[in-house]
Structures are given as structure tokens and as C-alpha cells.
Write an enzyme that holds these catalytic residues in place. Structure first.
Site, PDB file in Angstrom:
ATOM      1  N   TYR A  50       0.845  -1.215   0.000  1.00  0.00           N
ATOM      2  CA  TYR A  50       0.000   0.000   0.000  1.00  0.00           C
ATOM      3  C   TYR A  50       0.871   1.253   0.000  1.00  0.00           C
ATOM      4  CZ  TYR A  50      -3.762   3.198   1.389  1.00  0.00           C
ATOM      5  OH  TYR A  50      -4.674   4.233   1.438  1.00  0.00           O
ATOM      6  N   LYS A  70       1.258   4.233  -2.816  1.00  0.00           N
ATOM      7  CA  LYS A  70       0.900   5.630  -2.570  1.00  0.00           C
ATOM      8  C   LYS A  70       2.088   6.554  -2.845  1.00  0.00           C
ATOM      9  CE  LYS A  70      -3.371   5.150  -1.650  1.00  0.00           C
ATOM     10  NZ  LYS A  70      -4.274   5.378  -2.801  1.00  0.00           N
TER      11      LYS A  70
HETATM   12  N1  LIG Z   1     -10.149   5.778   3.807  1.00  0.00           N
HETATM   13  C1  LIG Z   1      -9.009   6.269   4.228  1.00  0.00           C
HETATM   14  O1  LIG Z   1      -8.752   6.387   5.448  1.00  0.00           O
HETATM   15  C2  LIG Z   1      -7.966   6.721   3.219  1.00  0.00           C
HETATM   16  C3  LIG Z   1      -6.879   7.474   3.671  1.00  0.00           C
HETATM   17  C4  LIG Z   1      -5.921   7.870   2.740  1.00  0.00           C
HETATM   18  C5  LIG Z   1      -6.049   7.530   1.405  1.00  0.00           C
HETATM   19  N2  LIG Z   1      -7.118   6.808   0.995  1.00  0.00           N
HETATM   20  C6  LIG Z   1      -7.201   6.468  -0.424  1.00  0.00           C
HETATM   21  O2  LIG Z   1      -8.323   7.103  -1.016  1.00  0.00           O
HETATM   22  C7  LIG Z   1      -8.843   6.271  -2.054  1.00  0.00           C
HETATM   23  C8  LIG Z   1     -10.320   6.032  -1.788  1.00  0.00           C
HETATM   24  O3  LIG Z   1     -10.444   5.403  -0.529  1.00  0.00           O
HETATM   25  P1  LIG Z   1     -11.869   5.067   0.130  1.00  0.00           P
HETATM   26  O4  LIG Z   1     -11.743   5.188   1.577  1.00  0.00           O
HETATM   27  O5  LIG Z   1     -12.928   5.805  -0.595  1.00  0.00           O
HETATM   28  O6  LIG Z   1     -11.940   3.518  -0.215  1.00  0.00           O
HETATM   29  P2  LIG Z   1     -13.186   2.660  -0.736  1.00  0.00           P
HETATM   30  O7  LIG Z   1     -12.780   1.239  -0.598  1.00  0.00           O
HETATM   31  O8  LIG Z   1     -14.441   3.122  -0.085  1.00  0.00           O
HETATM   32  O9  LIG Z   1     -13.241   3.088  -2.281  1.00  0.00           O
HETATM   33  C9  LIG Z   1     -12.379   2.559  -3.247  1.00  0.00           C
HETATM   34  C10 LIG Z   1     -13.210   2.343  -4.499  1.00  0.00           C
HETATM   35  O10 LIG Z   1     -12.343   1.796  -5.494  1.00  0.00           O
HETATM   36  C11 LIG Z   1     -13.109   0.825  -6.190  1.00  0.00           C
HETATM   37  N3  LIG Z   1     -12.231  -0.150  -6.818  1.00  0.00           N
HETATM   38  C12 LIG Z   1     -11.460  -1.089  -6.227  1.00  0.00           C
HETATM   39  N4  LIG Z   1     -10.857  -1.853  -7.144  1.00  0.00           N
HETATM   40  C13 LIG Z   1     -11.262  -1.380  -8.355  1.00  0.00           C
HETATM   41  C14 LIG Z   1     -11.002  -1.773  -9.694  1.00  0.00           C
HETATM   42  N5  LIG Z   1     -10.200  -2.809  -9.969  1.00  0.00           N
HETATM   43  N6  LIG Z   1     -11.579  -1.068 -10.686  1.00  0.00           N
HETATM   44  C15 LIG Z   1     -12.403  -0.014 -10.422  1.00  0.00           C
HETATM   45  N7  LIG Z   1     -12.701   0.382  -9.168  1.00  0.00           N
HETATM   46  C16 LIG Z   1     -12.129  -0.291  -8.151  1.00  0.00           C
HETATM   47  C17 LIG Z   1     -13.966   0.151  -5.108  1.00  0.00           C
HETATM   48  O11 LIG Z   1     -15.080  -0.527  -5.661  1.00  0.00           O
HETATM   49  C18 LIG Z   1     -14.368   1.346  -4.272  1.00  0.00           C
HETATM   50  O12 LIG Z   1     -15.594   1.898  -4.692  1.00  0.00           O
HETATM   51  C19 LIG Z   1      -8.010   4.988  -2.055  1.00  0.00           C
HETATM   52  O13 LIG Z   1      -7.009   5.083  -3.021  1.00  0.00           O
HETATM   53  C20 LIG Z   1      -7.411   4.987  -0.673  1.00  0.00           C
HETATM   54  O14 LIG Z   1      -6.200   4.290  -0.650  1.00  0.00           O
HETATM   55  C21 LIG Z   1      -8.082   6.404   1.870  1.00  0.00           C
END
Ligand SMILES: NC(=O)c1ccc[n+]([C@@H]2O[C@H](COP(=O)([O-])OP(=O)(O)OC[C@H]3O[C@@H](n4cnc5c(N)ncnc54)[C@H](O)[C@@H]3O)[C@@H](O)[C@H]2O)c1
Length: 271
Positions: free
Chosen positions: A155, A159
Site C-alpha cells: 500500500y 501511494k
Molecule cells: N479511507 C481512508 O482512510 C484513506 C486514507 C488515505 C487515502 N485513501 C485512499 O483514497 C482512495 C479512496 O479510498 P476510500 O476510503 O474511498 O476507499 P473505498 O474502498 O471506499 O473506495 C475505493 C473504491 O475503489 C473501487 N475499486 C477497487 N478496485 C477497483 C477496480 N479494480 N476497478 C475499479 N474500481 C475499483 C472500489 O469498488 C471502491 O468503490 C483509495 O485510493 C485509498 O487508498 C483512503
């Protein structure tokens, strides 16, 4: 200066997730139209419906499929006539000690976060260059690009790679008036985080005790930053990796402190 995005069109990859959905809603509130691109067909349709049929379409895509980005751009142009912005929010998060992380899980994370982002940047970038009117690209990275999370061996590298991708494209595509930036949230308040904390309240306490602002970032706050990076007010922001973490990255020397409900409530501000 207006922060309206009327007449503009955004592709939001991972648009049906916790953060992506908030980004789609914010784009629409600011006047843009949006393509919700996500592998989860049900949530994709639901998010597009929430945004309104006049303003949004759903595009079920698997970002790992190399043709999906070009199909998604084609569907967007067919429906809305153009593309102006890409917000790349697709992601997964596989927990495993590095000694046990399988190559398949390593590849899955690199593919979804980084290779998928590159393929979407390329497809949207080609369209933006052909249109000749510039554009904006925002990649969802994380504070994990600099503050590695134990047992997330793929991960954090994914990032960090997104930060680097934003930097290289920002240099290469500036001549086309395409700005590329990365947004790096700390822990966000999403259903996934709520689930993790409900299973492990001590983890929540420890993390908050090390946060200068002792709460999680809201998806709507992240969406505000993403949409700002697509607006007129950020025209000179290019190649940046912007933490939205309440100061967490700077808190290395901050002693762990006890927080009561009152201290946290001060910062919650209705959150
Ligand atoms: N939630 C947190 O605390 C956090 C913190 C920092 C960064 N992020 C980053 O922000 C982004 C969004 O996170 P989130 O919390 O909304 O996560 P989430 O899991 O709610 O959303 C991720 C989305 O990506 C989609 N996805 C996964 N694999 C896929 C594929 N092969 N093709 C198309 N779509 C796909 C999923 O269906 C989901 O809707 C991610 O990259 C995550 O790493 C999240």
C-alpha cells in the site's frame, strides 16, 4: 473568483467508494457533470443516480483492465461531449506482514492504485491534449506515502508511486496546461474505518492521541480539496502532494496524550 465548474466534465475512477462518492457529489454541486467509474456496478449506479441522471452517468470499469480507461473516456465524451478533469480514487488495502505478502496481493495493490492511475491519466491526458484547452488531474495518494503503515507492504509503495506519478506528469504535461497533483489524506472517516474501530477501539484511541487535530478527516473535506484543485483558484498548483491530515505527518515529536470526549468534541465541529 468563481469556484463554479459549470460546463466542465469530470471522470472519477473509484467514484462509488467512500471518498470517490463525496468527490462526485461535490463536482455536481459545483456545476460539473461526472462519470462515476467503478468496479462495483450496484454502487456505481446508485452514486450516479444520487448525482442525477442529467448530470452523471455510471461506467462500470475494472481499472486493472488496460482498455477500461479508454472505454470510460469514450463513454464520457459520447454523453457529455468533453472531459476536463480526472480524479483517481480507486483503491484496495490488503493487510499482511511483508514476509507473508503474496505476489498476487502485491500485484493487486500496485495494479489498482498505481498502474490503473497511469492508464487513466494516459487516456484522459490524450483527450485533454486533443481538446487543447488544458485540464486537471488529481490522484488520491495518502500520508502512507511518507508514513509507512506496518503490514501494508504494497500500500505505502503504491501511494508513494502516485506522488511520483503526479510529479512526473506535472512536469511533462504543463505545456498542455494540464495540472497534475496528489492529495494525501490521513485516516478518513469512512464505513471501513468505522468498522475497523468498532473491532478495535484501542486503535482509535491511540491514533487520535497522536493527531494534532484528534479526529479523522471527512470524505467531504477531501472532496473539497480535490474540487479546489480543479478550479480557477488553483491554476498555479502543479506537481504538489498535499497532505490533508490535521497535521499528523508533523507530529513525530508530539507526546502521546490523553484525550477526553470534550477535547475531541472541540475539533469535531459537527463532524
Ligand atoms: N479511507 C481512508 O482512510 C484513506 C486514507 C488515505 C487515502 N485513501 C485512499 O483514497 C482512495 C479512496 O479510498 P476510500 O476510503 O474511498 O476507499 P473505498 O474502498 O471506499 O473506495 C475505493 C473504491 O475503489 C473501487 N475499486 C477497487 N478496485 C477497483 C477496480 N479494480 N476497478 C475499479 N474500481 C475499483 C472500489 O469498488 C471502491 O468503490 C483509495 O485510493 C485509498 O487508498 C483512503
Amino acid at each position: 473568483m468563481s469556484d463554479r465548474l459549470d460546463g466542465r466534465v469530470a471522470v472519477v475512477a473509484g467514484g462509488a467508494g467512500g471518498i470517490g462518492r463525496a468527490v462526485c457529489r461535490r463536482f455536481v454541486e459545483r456545476g460539473a457533470r461526472v462519470t462515476v467509474a467503478d468496479v462495483a456496478a450496484d454502487r456505481t449506479a446508485q452514486t450516479a443516480a444520487e448525482c442525477g441522471a442529467e448530470r452523471a452517468i455510471g461506467a462500470p470499469v475494472d481499472v486493472v483492465d488496460p482498455d477500461s480507461a479508454a472505454r470510460c473516456v469514450a463513454a464520457t465524451v459520447e454523453r457529455f461531449g468533453r472531459v476536463d478533469y480526472l480524479a483517481y480514487c480507486a483503491g484496495n488495502n490488503i493487510k499482511a506482514p511483508a514476509l507473508e505478502l503474496t505476489l498476487a496481493d502485491w500485484r493487486s495493490q500496485l495494479d489498482i492504485h498505481l498502474t490503473g492511475a497511469f492508464v487513466f491519466c494516459q487516456a484522459v491526458g490524450r483527450r485533454l491534449v486533443a481538446q487543447g484547452e488544458g485540464g486537471r488531474i488529481v490522484l488520491l495518494s495518502s500520508v502512507a506515502a511518507w508514513a509507512p503503515i506496518p503490514q501494508r507492504g504494497a500500500y505505502s509503495p503504491s501511494k508513494a508511486g502516485l506522488v511520483s506519478l503526479a510529479q512526473v506528469l506535472s512536469v511533462e504535461w504543463a505545456e498542455h496546461r494540464i495540472n497534475v497533483n496528489a492529495v494525501c489524506p490521513g485516516v478518513a472517516k469512512t464505513p471501513m474505518t468505522d468498522l475497523v474501530y468498532s473491532r478495535d477501539p484501542e486503535l482509535k484511541r491511540i491514533r487520535r492521541s497522536r493527531m494534532p487535530i484528534p479526529r479523522e478527516v471527512l470524505p467531504d473535506e477531501i472532496a473539497d480539496l480535490v474540487v479546489f484543485l480543479c478550479g480557477a483558484g488553483s491554476a498555479y498548483v502543479n506537481g504538489a502532494a498535499i497532505p490533508i491530515d490535521g497535521g499528523f505527518l508533523n507530529s513525530g515529536f508530539m507526546p502521546e496524550r490523553k484525550l477526553g470526549d470534550a477535547a475531541e468534541a472541540i475539533h469535531n465541529g459537527g463532524a
